[in-house]
Scaffold this active site. Structure first.
Site, PDB file in Angstrom:
ATOM      1  N   SER A 175      45.511  39.190  64.350  1.00  0.00           N
ATOM      2  CA  SER A 175      45.527  39.375  63.014  1.00  0.00           C
ATOM      3  C   SER A 175      44.786  38.073  62.304  1.00  0.00           C
ATOM      4  O   SER A 175      44.744  37.056  62.755  1.00  0.00           O
ATOM      5  CB  SER A 175      47.022  39.390  62.422  1.00  0.00           C
ATOM      6  OG  SER A 175      47.093  38.826  61.111  1.00  0.00           O
ATOM      7  N   GLU A 230      52.654  50.078  71.536  1.00  0.00           N
ATOM      8  CA  GLU A 230      53.297  50.542  70.276  1.00  0.00           C
ATOM      9  C   GLU A 230      52.625  52.087  70.266  1.00  0.00           C
ATOM     10  O   GLU A 230      53.451  52.989  69.702  1.00  0.00           O
ATOM     11  CB  GLU A 230      52.815  49.765  69.312  1.00  0.00           C
ATOM     12  CG  GLU A 230      53.544  48.362  69.257  1.00  0.00           C
ATOM     13  CD  GLU A 230      52.955  47.354  68.147  1.00  0.00           C
ATOM     14  OE1 GLU A 230      53.516  47.758  67.094  1.00  0.00           O
ATOM     15  OE2 GLU A 230      51.765  46.537  68.270  1.00  0.00           O
ATOM     16  N   HIS A 272      73.603  47.188  76.485  1.00  0.00           N
ATOM     17  CA  HIS A 272      73.608  47.068  75.073  1.00  0.00           C
ATOM     18  C   HIS A 272      72.549  45.962  74.451  1.00  0.00           C
ATOM     19  O   HIS A 272      72.839  45.315  73.347  1.00  0.00           O
ATOM     20  CB  HIS A 272      75.086  46.662  74.476  1.00  0.00           C
ATOM     21  CG  HIS A 272      76.200  47.306  75.098  1.00  0.00           C
ATOM     22  ND1 HIS A 272      76.711  48.465  74.615  1.00  0.00           N
ATOM     23  CD2 HIS A 272      76.671  47.294  76.327  1.00  0.00           C
ATOM     24  CE1 HIS A 272      77.546  48.969  75.360  1.00  0.00           C
ATOM     25  NE2 HIS A 272      77.595  48.386  76.528  1.00  0.00           N
ATOM     26  N   LYS A 323      49.513  35.508  66.141  1.00  0.00           N
ATOM     27  CA  LYS A 323      49.863  36.711  66.600  1.00  0.00           C
ATOM     28  C   LYS A 323      49.244  37.384  67.774  1.00  0.00           C
ATOM     29  O   LYS A 323      47.843  37.397  67.583  1.00  0.00           O
ATOM     30  CB  LYS A 323      50.061  37.673  65.649  1.00  0.00           C
ATOM     31  CG  LYS A 323      51.417  37.690  64.591  1.00  0.00           C
ATOM     32  CD  LYS A 323      51.204  38.503  63.471  1.00  0.00           C
ATOM     33  CE  LYS A 323      51.820  39.678  63.811  1.00  0.00           C
ATOM     34  NZ  LYS A 323      51.249  40.878  63.473  1.00  0.00           N
TER      35      LYS A 323
END
Ligand code: ARG
Length: 342
Positions: A282, A295, A161, A288
Site C-alpha cells: 500500500s 483473499e 472457537h 502493510k
C-alpha cells in the site's frame, strides 16, 4: 431477400435471415470456440466410423480428416475467421470444411446432430480439465507433505472457537489440509467416471436410421461406455453439475485454507510470512503487506458456488430432450474449471 445471410445449415425453408439481434442473442461462438479441439477430435472419430459403416468412402473420410486437421491448424495459428452468424463452434468448423471441400464436407454431419455433438464435446473437454486439475491437486498435496515433514516438530496453538485450545504441531495442521484435498481428488475421480460416457449417436434426440457403430467412436474417443438412452444423452448435464459440486467443495476447502493464511500473516498472529512475490503493498500505509492471493481464492470461491447453483437452476425446469437453454451450461462450467485450476 438475400439468401446468403440465411443460415446455411438450417435456413433452407426460411424466407428471411434471422434478425441481427436474434443472431447475436442466440450465438454461442464467442465462448464455445474454446471447444474447437474436442469438436474436431469428435468429428475425426465420427468420420472414421462413418467409413467403417459404409456411409463414407475411404477417399471422403481421408479428405474430411485431413481438412479438419488443417482447420485446427488455422485456429491455432489465429487465422480462422470465427463468424457470429454461424452461431457456434460446430457450424463454424463445418462451414469452413464445406468451403474447403464442397459437398463432401456436409457428409460429415451424417447420422449426427449438434445436440449429440455438443454433449460429446463438453464431456471430452471436461474429462481433460478434470485430469489437469487432478494433477494440480497432487502438486499442492506434495507441497503440503514436504512442508509438514519439515515442520513436524514445530509447536503451534491448536484452536477451537478460534480460542487457543491445545498445542499441536504445524505439520499436524498442514496434514489436515492434505486430507481435505485427498477427498477432493476422490470426488473428481468419481465425477470423471460419469463424465466419460459417450452420447454421440443419440443424434437430435431419437438416434438415427444410418447404420452407425457407436462402439467404434466410443473406443476411438476413449470413452468408458456409450450412453444408454438417446433422449437422456443429448439433454442431461448432470455430469457438469457434479463437477461444479465437487469443485465447490474443493473451493470451500481452499477458501478455509486461505482464511487461515490471511489470519496467520496479520500483525496480531504473525505465525507465517508469505514471500513478497505473492503479496501486494500500500502506498499510504507502508507497514502493510497484503495477502491478496489467499483473499482472492476466498473471494473466487463464490463464483464456483454460483456456477453450481446456476447449472442446477438451468436444468430443473427442462422437459426432455435438448433445449436451447442448455447452451447456457458452458460459461459457468468453463468458469468453475478455470477458477479451480487457478
Ligand atoms: N450451440 C448449441 C449448444 O451449445 C449447440 C446445439 C444446438 N442445437 C440446436 N438444435 N439448436 O447447446
Amino acid at each position: 431477400m438475400s439468401t446468403d445471410k440465411t443460415n446455411q445449415s438450417w435456413g433452407g425453408r426460411f424466407s428471411e435471415p434471422v434478425d441481427a439481434f436474434v443472431a447475436r442473442f442466440t450465438a454461442s461462438v464467442e465462448f464455445d470456440k474454446r471447444l474447437y479441439r474436442h469438436d474436431i477430435m469428435g468429428s475425426i472419430a465420427h468420420a472414421t466410423m462413418l467409413e467403417k459403416a459404409g456411409v463414407l468412402s475411404s477417399d471422403e473420410r481421408d479428405q474430411i480428416i485431413a481438412n479438419l486437421k488443417d482447420i485446427q491448424a488455422e485456429i491455432e495459428a489465429g487465422t480462422f475467421d470465427w463468424r457470429v452468424d454461424l452461431e457456434d463452434v460446430h457450424m463454424n468448423i463445418e462451414a469452413r470444411l464445406t468451403d474447403r471441400i464442397g459437398v463432401t464436407g456436409k457428409k460429415l454431419h451424417t447420422g449426427r446432430s449438434r445436440n449429440d455433438q455438443v454433449a460429446t464435446d463438453i464431456r471430452l473437454w471436461l474429462r481433460d480439465e478434470i485430469d489437469t486439475i487432478l494433477g494440480e491437486i497432487t502438486r499442492l498435496q506434495q507441497g503440503l507433505l514436504g512442508l509438514a515433514e519439515a515442520e513436524a516438530d514445530t509447536i503451534m496453538p491448536g484452536f477451537t472457537h478460534l480460542q487457543t485450545a491445545q498445542p499441536v504441531t504445524f505439520g499436524h495442521h498442514l496434514l489436515a489440509w492434505f486430507e481435505m484435498l485427498a477427498r477432493d481428488y476422490e470426488r473428481l475421480v468419481d465425477c470423471r467416471k460419469r463424465t466419460n460416457r459417450m452420447p454421440l449417436g443419440s443424434a437430435a434426440l431419437a438416434g438415427t436410421t444410418y447404420p452407425i457403430q457407436r462402439e467404434i467412436t466410443c473406443e476411438l474417443l476413449g470413452f468408458e461406455a456409450i450412453s444408454g438412452n438417446s433422449l437422456d444423452g443429448v439433454s442431461d448435464r448432470d455430469f457438469a453439475i457434479e463437477f461444479c459440486a465437487a469443485a465447490s467443495v474443493a473451493m470451500m476447502h481452499l477458501s478455509r485454507f486461505s482464511e487461515e493464511l490471511v489470519l496467520w500473516t496479520s500483525a496480531q498472529f504473525q505465525f507465517i510470512d508469505l514471500p513478497d512475490r505473492f503479496c501486494t503493498g500500500s502506498s499510504i500505509m507502508p507497514q502493510k503487506k497484503n495477502p491478496d492471493v489467499p483473499e482472492l481464492v476466498r473471494g473466487k470461491t463464490g463464483r464456483v458456488f454460483g456456477a453450481l447453483s446456476g447449472l442446477l437452476v438451468l436444468m430443473k425446469g427442462q422437459p426432455l430432450a435438448y433445449n436451447k437453454d442448455n447452451q447456457e451450461d458452458k460459461e459457468p462450467l468453463f468458469d468453475a474449471a478455470d477458477t479451480l485450476r487457478d
